[in-house]
Design an enzyme around this catalytic site. Structure first.
Site, PDB file in Angstrom:
ATOM      1  N   SER A 112      14.814  12.832   2.057  1.00  0.00           N
ATOM      2  CA  SER A 112      15.843  13.429   1.021  1.00  0.00           C
ATOM      3  C   SER A 112      15.955  11.957  -0.238  1.00  0.00           C
ATOM      4  O   SER A 112      14.985  11.641  -0.741  1.00  0.00           O
ATOM      5  CB  SER A 112      16.888  13.700   1.380  1.00  0.00           C
ATOM      6  OG  SER A 112      17.694  14.308   0.404  1.00  0.00           O
ATOM      7  N   HIS A 113      17.284  11.756  -0.366  1.00  0.00           N
ATOM      8  CA  HIS A 113      17.799  10.865  -1.296  1.00  0.00           C
ATOM      9  C   HIS A 113      17.624   9.291  -0.792  1.00  0.00           C
ATOM     10  O   HIS A 113      17.999   8.398  -1.671  1.00  0.00           O
ATOM     11  CB  HIS A 113      19.043  11.076  -1.709  1.00  0.00           C
ATOM     12  CG  HIS A 113      19.965  11.425  -0.557  1.00  0.00           C
ATOM     13  ND1 HIS A 113      19.998  12.323   0.302  1.00  0.00           N
ATOM     14  CD2 HIS A 113      20.910  10.526  -0.298  1.00  0.00           C
ATOM     15  CE1 HIS A 113      20.652  12.086   1.167  1.00  0.00           C
ATOM     16  NE2 HIS A 113      21.585  10.962   0.969  1.00  0.00           N
ATOM     17  N   ASP A 276      16.466  14.418  -6.448  1.00  0.00           N
ATOM     18  CA  ASP A 276      16.373  13.352  -5.461  1.00  0.00           C
ATOM     19  C   ASP A 276      14.943  13.290  -5.003  1.00  0.00           C
ATOM     20  O   ASP A 276      14.157  14.157  -5.472  1.00  0.00           O
ATOM     21  CB  ASP A 276      17.490  13.694  -4.374  1.00  0.00           C
ATOM     22  CG  ASP A 276      17.068  14.993  -3.535  1.00  0.00           C
ATOM     23  OD1 ASP A 276      16.393  15.811  -4.059  1.00  0.00           O
ATOM     24  OD2 ASP A 276      17.403  14.917  -2.359  1.00  0.00           O
ATOM     25  N   ASP A 278      13.432  14.795  -2.315  1.00  0.00           N
ATOM     26  CA  ASP A 278      12.708  15.882  -1.971  1.00  0.00           C
ATOM     27  C   ASP A 278      12.953  17.093  -2.971  1.00  0.00           C
ATOM     28  O   ASP A 278      12.320  18.091  -2.633  1.00  0.00           O
ATOM     29  CB  ASP A 278      12.980  16.258  -0.651  1.00  0.00           C
ATOM     30  CG  ASP A 278      14.445  16.381  -0.414  1.00  0.00           C
ATOM     31  OD1 ASP A 278      15.210  15.997  -1.108  1.00  0.00           O
ATOM     32  OD2 ASP A 278      14.898  17.377   0.608  1.00  0.00           O
ATOM     33  N   ASP A 280      15.889  18.701  -3.840  1.00  0.00           N
ATOM     34  CA  ASP A 280      16.909  19.619  -3.597  1.00  0.00           C
ATOM     35  C   ASP A 280      18.129  19.226  -4.372  1.00  0.00           C
ATOM     36  O   ASP A 280      19.077  20.246  -4.405  1.00  0.00           O
ATOM     37  CB  ASP A 280      17.038  19.989  -1.829  1.00  0.00           C
ATOM     38  CG  ASP A 280      17.114  18.731  -1.077  1.00  0.00           C
ATOM     39  OD1 ASP A 280      17.370  17.602  -1.691  1.00  0.00           O
ATOM     40  OD2 ASP A 280      17.258  19.051  -0.059  1.00  0.00           O
ATOM     41  N   ARG A 281      18.344  17.963  -4.720  1.00  0.00           N
ATOM     42  CA  ARG A 281      19.443  17.768  -5.320  1.00  0.00           C
ATOM     43  C   ARG A 281      19.325  17.502  -6.959  1.00  0.00           C
ATOM     44  O   ARG A 281      18.209  17.319  -7.305  1.00  0.00           O
ATOM     45  CB  ARG A 281      19.964  16.467  -4.770  1.00  0.00           C
ATOM     46  CG  ARG A 281      20.350  16.460  -3.318  1.00  0.00           C
ATOM     47  CD  ARG A 281      21.109  15.037  -3.185  1.00  0.00           C
ATOM     48  NE  ARG A 281      21.174  15.167  -1.704  1.00  0.00           N
ATOM     49  CZ  ARG A 281      22.284  14.171  -1.086  1.00  0.00           C
ATOM     50  NH1 ARG A 281      22.718  13.585  -1.672  1.00  0.00           N
ATOM     51  NH2 ARG A 281      22.334  14.354   0.333  1.00  0.00           N
ATOM     52  N   THR A 343      29.347  21.177   6.278  1.00  0.00           N
ATOM     53  CA  THR A 343      28.481  20.230   5.559  1.00  0.00           C
ATOM     54  C   THR A 343      27.019  20.549   5.706  1.00  0.00           C
ATOM     55  O   THR A 343      26.826  20.829   7.054  1.00  0.00           O
ATOM     56  CB  THR A 343      28.568  18.690   5.458  1.00  0.00           C
ATOM     57  OG1 THR A 343      29.997  18.722   4.587  1.00  0.00           O
ATOM     58  CG2 THR A 343      27.549  18.037   4.836  1.00  0.00           C
ATOM     59  N   GLU A 362      27.164  22.441  -2.530  1.00  0.00           N
ATOM     60  CA  GLU A 362      27.704  21.340  -1.898  1.00  0.00           C
ATOM     61  C   GLU A 362      28.377  20.570  -3.034  1.00  0.00           C
ATOM     62  O   GLU A 362      27.643  20.048  -4.084  1.00  0.00           O
ATOM     63  CB  GLU A 362      26.892  20.562  -0.916  1.00  0.00           C
ATOM     64  CG  GLU A 362      26.566  21.635   0.213  1.00  0.00           C
ATOM     65  CD  GLU A 362      25.797  20.906   1.408  1.00  0.00           C
ATOM     66  OE1 GLU A 362      26.557  20.486   2.378  1.00  0.00           O
ATOM     67  OE2 GLU A 362      24.438  20.640   1.380  1.00  0.00           O
ATOM     68  N   SER A 364      27.644  17.312  -2.714  1.00  0.00           N
ATOM     69  CA  SER A 364      26.744  16.291  -2.828  1.00  0.00           C
ATOM     70  C   SER A 364      25.467  16.634  -3.598  1.00  0.00           C
ATOM     71  O   SER A 364      24.437  16.262  -3.187  1.00  0.00           O
ATOM     72  CB  SER A 364      26.256  16.137  -1.332  1.00  0.00           C
ATOM     73  OG  SER A 364      25.783  17.233  -0.795  1.00  0.00           O
ATOM     74  N   LYS A 375      18.851  24.001  -1.092  1.00  0.00           N
ATOM     75  CA  LYS A 375      19.284  23.782  -2.381  1.00  0.00           C
ATOM     76  C   LYS A 375      18.015  23.393  -3.249  1.00  0.00           C
ATOM     77  O   LYS A 375      17.064  23.208  -2.682  1.00  0.00           O
ATOM     78  CB  LYS A 375      20.595  22.758  -2.177  1.00  0.00           C
ATOM     79  CG  LYS A 375      19.875  21.491  -1.592  1.00  0.00           C
ATOM     80  CD  LYS A 375      20.996  20.648  -1.504  1.00  0.00           C
ATOM     81  CE  LYS A 375      20.874  18.979  -0.899  1.00  0.00           C
ATOM     82  NZ  LYS A 375      20.950  19.038   0.487  1.00  0.00           N
ATOM     83  N   ARG A 495      32.789   9.152   4.623  1.00  0.00           N
ATOM     84  CA  ARG A 495      32.930   9.972   3.487  1.00  0.00           C
ATOM     85  C   ARG A 495      34.396  10.345   3.371  1.00  0.00           C
ATOM     86  O   ARG A 495      35.080  10.835   4.332  1.00  0.00           O
ATOM     87  CB  ARG A 495      32.149  10.979   3.293  1.00  0.00           C
ATOM     88  CG  ARG A 495      30.611  10.704   3.494  1.00  0.00           C
ATOM     89  CD  ARG A 495      29.746  11.488   2.704  1.00  0.00           C
ATOM     90  NE  ARG A 495      28.158  11.551   3.232  1.00  0.00           N
ATOM     91  CZ  ARG A 495      27.551  10.794   2.733  1.00  0.00           C
ATOM     92  NH1 ARG A 495      27.678   9.797   2.047  1.00  0.00           N
ATOM     93  NH2 ARG A 495      26.114  10.889   3.230  1.00  0.00           N
TER      94      ARG A 495
HETATM   95  C1  VG1 Z   1      24.674  14.741   3.105  1.00  0.00           C
HETATM   96  C2  VG1 Z   1      25.458  15.592   2.011  1.00  0.00           C
HETATM   97  C3  VG1 Z   1      25.339  16.870   2.542  1.00  0.00           C
HETATM   98  C4  VG1 Z   1      23.693  17.343   2.505  1.00  0.00           C
HETATM   99  C5  VG1 Z   1      23.038  16.317   3.363  1.00  0.00           C
HETATM  100  C6  VG1 Z   1      21.506  16.648   3.057  1.00  0.00           C
HETATM  101  O1  VG1 Z   1      24.875  14.831   4.292  1.00  0.00           O
HETATM  102  O2  VG1 Z   1      26.755  15.075   2.229  1.00  0.00           O
HETATM  103  O3  VG1 Z   1      25.949  17.668   1.851  1.00  0.00           O
HETATM  104  O4  VG1 Z   1      23.641  18.799   2.782  1.00  0.00           O
HETATM  105  O5  VG1 Z   1      23.322  15.066   3.034  1.00  0.00           O
HETATM  106  O6  VG1 Z   1      21.285  16.743   1.815  1.00  0.00           O
HETATM  107  P1  VG1 Z   1      25.990  13.722   5.254  1.00  0.00           P
HETATM  108  O7  VG1 Z   1      26.018  14.303   6.456  1.00  0.00           O
HETATM  109  O8  VG1 Z   1      25.327  12.452   4.857  1.00  0.00           O
HETATM  110  O9  VG1 Z   1      27.161  13.711   4.380  1.00  0.00           O
HETATM  111  V1  VG1 Z   1      19.643  16.212   1.553  1.00  0.00           V
HETATM  112  O10 VG1 Z   1      19.309  16.142  -0.261  1.00  0.00           O
HETATM  113  O11 VG1 Z   1      19.030  15.402   2.685  1.00  0.00           O
HETATM  114  O12 VG1 Z   1      18.578  17.413   2.054  1.00  0.00           O
HETATM  115 CO    CO Z   2      17.316  16.113  -0.866  1.00  0.00          CO
END
Ligand code: VG1
Ligand code: CO
Length: 542
Positions: A112-113, A276, A278, A280-281, A343, A362, A364, A375, A495
């Site tokens: 992801s990010h 981000d 991948d 999705d954000r 979450t 979310e 985030s 997402k 967090r």
């Molecule tokens: C974070 C975010 C959460 C999101 C997750 C995956 O998780 O807070 O809202 O669903 O990342 O996002 P955590 O457990 O670190 O708070 V992504 O863009 O990885 O698919």
């Molecule tokens: Co992502």
């Protein structure tokens, strides 16, 4: 030929908020990726002869693991693999391909990010046939299997040319290398009024889309520049690179600051958005206005009918517990269902499948709908442009009017990254221990109305998920929430989520951190966060 390889289990393959995430050197250990992939297959039933979708965000190690996954899928008995050209599929695009072609499931390679590169992060997640992240029942089974696995199966075949579109064979299994963009772009054209957005852009509204060197580049180029007529260069950092060009592909005010500053500058673009790793954000900014993700969900829900794909209205809204209650006020006004989930996108799947909700979000930087089961960053960007075109208003006007109508939920998240794990766990345990004593206590002008450790009862399948975050609710609707991240790869990330509702439009212009200052102080007093973590300030404030 299919080889059976003896292996020894690793004990650390527990999928987190969305899949297994570790540093590349961890994934590169002997049989590490193979063990996890085989554990996924061993936890599934009935996929013989069916289709598996595979793709990733293009980060370092993506291609290597895709080759392994294809050969292992062939050995496991899948009938076909559909893989994105170059190994590319954004998370929402993979979800769409799974759904559109009725695949059995999919493997998405991404962290992801989180940054990419030889010493940065990598990840594997499994998505089920509805296109969404595997539910806890399956991820628990994968983890249990990974702890005892002793063999895996793999086709002894040559690597496939992932860059050539076409159909190939691996040990009798078909492999179709597909264009990763076209199905997704087509879906977006069905959902949004491309004519109106094209006219908006043609009228002189300048947009800047930052793909941050990650997966959305080719999608954004096709959609915004080719199909919507934005001038070439409107999409920046548009080539997916193994290390994201050194970017930290996290679309927030810290890592997408350049884009933010550009939009805020006098002659800069009117509208900016970033995605981000991948895809999705999303982060959305307009001139003079950063849209918080919680507000974004509320505003999309309130204006949904402007988009052709949602013209009939929405069935309900779901948000993760730490996300602000801004969307709740919209649901109340529309007289539709509102659901509060833990979450992680996987908790929205059942609600979407059951038709109870249409849009989800979310805090985030995640927003999405029932068009896929993840997402979807570019979807949210298109929704905003569609709303701007439909209302003929700027981002700032839309947001201010929304606050005037519904009130404003001041909201901020403070992240403390790479905190010592024992210190972070100690803080959470101490908080849990004092939960019962909090109600009735006062902190300055704030009186605690309730405090709990959030537990979710899924209304569709009846499953219960406990320990999803500590909530302290104050009289008047303010609250603070504490939870530990499930996506970090080193140490613990704490967090803290802080929210205050302000109905009075005359008080909507206060700086967010200032508006929340008393709550932020109380959060520290209750949790002893600074003392326990040894930190003076958060790593990231959103
Ligand atoms: C974070 C975010 C959460 C999101 C997750 C995956 O998780 O807070 O809202 O669903 O990342 O996002 P955590 O457990 O670190 O708070 V992504 O863009 O990885 O698919
Ligand atoms: Co992502």
């Amino acid at each position: 030929m299919i080889k059976t390889v003896a292996t020894t289990p690793y004990q650390d393959q527990k999928p987190g908020t969305s899949g297994l995430r570790k540093k590349v050197p961890v994934f590169a250990q002997e049989n590490y990726a193979e063990n996890f992939i085989q554990s996924i297959f061993d936890s599934l039933e009935g996929f013989d002869g069916k289709t598996l979708v595979i793709g990733g965000d293009g980060r370092y190690y993506n291609r290597e693991v895709i080759q392994k996954a294809i050969k292992m899928a062939a050995a496991a008995g899948f009938g076909k693999v559909m893989v994105g050209q170059g190994g590319i599929l954004s998370t929402p695009a993979a979800s769409n391909v799974i759904r559109k072609y009725k695949a059995f499931g999919g493997i998405v390679l991404s962290a992801s990010h989180n940054p990419g590169g030889p010493t940065e992060d990598f990840g594997i997640k499994y998505n089920i046939g509805n296109g969404g992240p595997a539910p806890e029942k399956i991820t628990d089974a994968i983890f249990a299997r990974s702890k005892v696995i002793d063999t895996y199966k793999i086709a002894d075949a040559a690597d496939l040319d992932l860059d050539k579109i076409g159909t190939f064979k691996v040990e009798g299994m078909a492999v179709e290398v597909i264009d990763p963009v076209s199905d997704y772009a087509e879906l977006m054209e069905e959902l949004f009024d491309f004519g109106a957005i094209r006219a908006l852009i043609a009228s002189g509204v300048r947009i800047a889309i930052d793909s941050m060197g990650a997966v959305t580049g080719p999608y954004a180029k096709e959609i915004f520049e080719n199909r919507l007529g934005a001038p070439e260069g409107s999409v920046r950092n548009a080539t997916p690179l193994p290390d994201f060009g050194g970017h930290h592909p996290d679309p927030n005010l810290v890592h997408a600051k350049e884009l933010y500053d550009d939009v805020m500058s006098k002659d800069g673009p009117h509208f900016g958005a970033a995605s981000d790793g991948d895809g999705d954000r999303n982060m959305v900014v307009g001139k003079g206005m950063f849209v918080t993700p919680s507000d974004s969900l509320a505003i999309i829900a309130a204006n949904a009918k402007l988009a052709p794909g949602y013209a009939k209205g929405i069935a309900g809204i779901a948000r993760s517990m730490p996300t602000s209650a801004a969307a709740d006020r919209v649901a109340e006004k529309l007289k539709i269902g509102m659901y509060e989930t833990p979450t992680g996108w996987k908790f929205f799947g059942n609600l979407l499948d059951a038709g109870k909700v249409t849009v989800c979000g979310e805090e985030s930087f995640g927003t999405g709908s029932d068009h896929v089961r993840e997402k979807d960053g570019l979807w949210a960007v298109l929704f905003w442009l569609n709303i701007m075109a439909g209302r003929n208003e700027s981002v700032a006007e839309i947001v201010r009017k929304h606050w005037a109508e519904y009130g404003r939920n001041y909201y901020s998240r403070h992240d403390y990254e790479e905190v010592d794990s024992d210190a972070a766990n100690g803080m959470m345990t101490a908080l849990r221990d004092k939960l019962a004593s909090l109600p009735g206590q006062t902190f300055g002008a704030l009186k605690v109305a309730a405090a709990d450790d959030f537990a979710y009862h899924d209304p569709v399948d009846g499953s219960v998920s406990k320990n999803q975050g500590i909530r302290v609710l104050f009289q008047g609707g303010s609250r603070v929430v504490f939870r530990l991240s499930g996506t970090g790869t080193s140490g613990a990330t704490i967090r803290v989520y802080v929210e205050r509702y302000e109905p009075d439009a005359a008080k909507h212009g206060i700086d967010t951190q200032e508006a929340l200052a008393d709550l932020i102080a109380v959060a520290d007093e209750i949790s002893e966060l600074k003392k326990r973590s040894g930190r003076n300030a958060p790593t990231v404030i959103t």
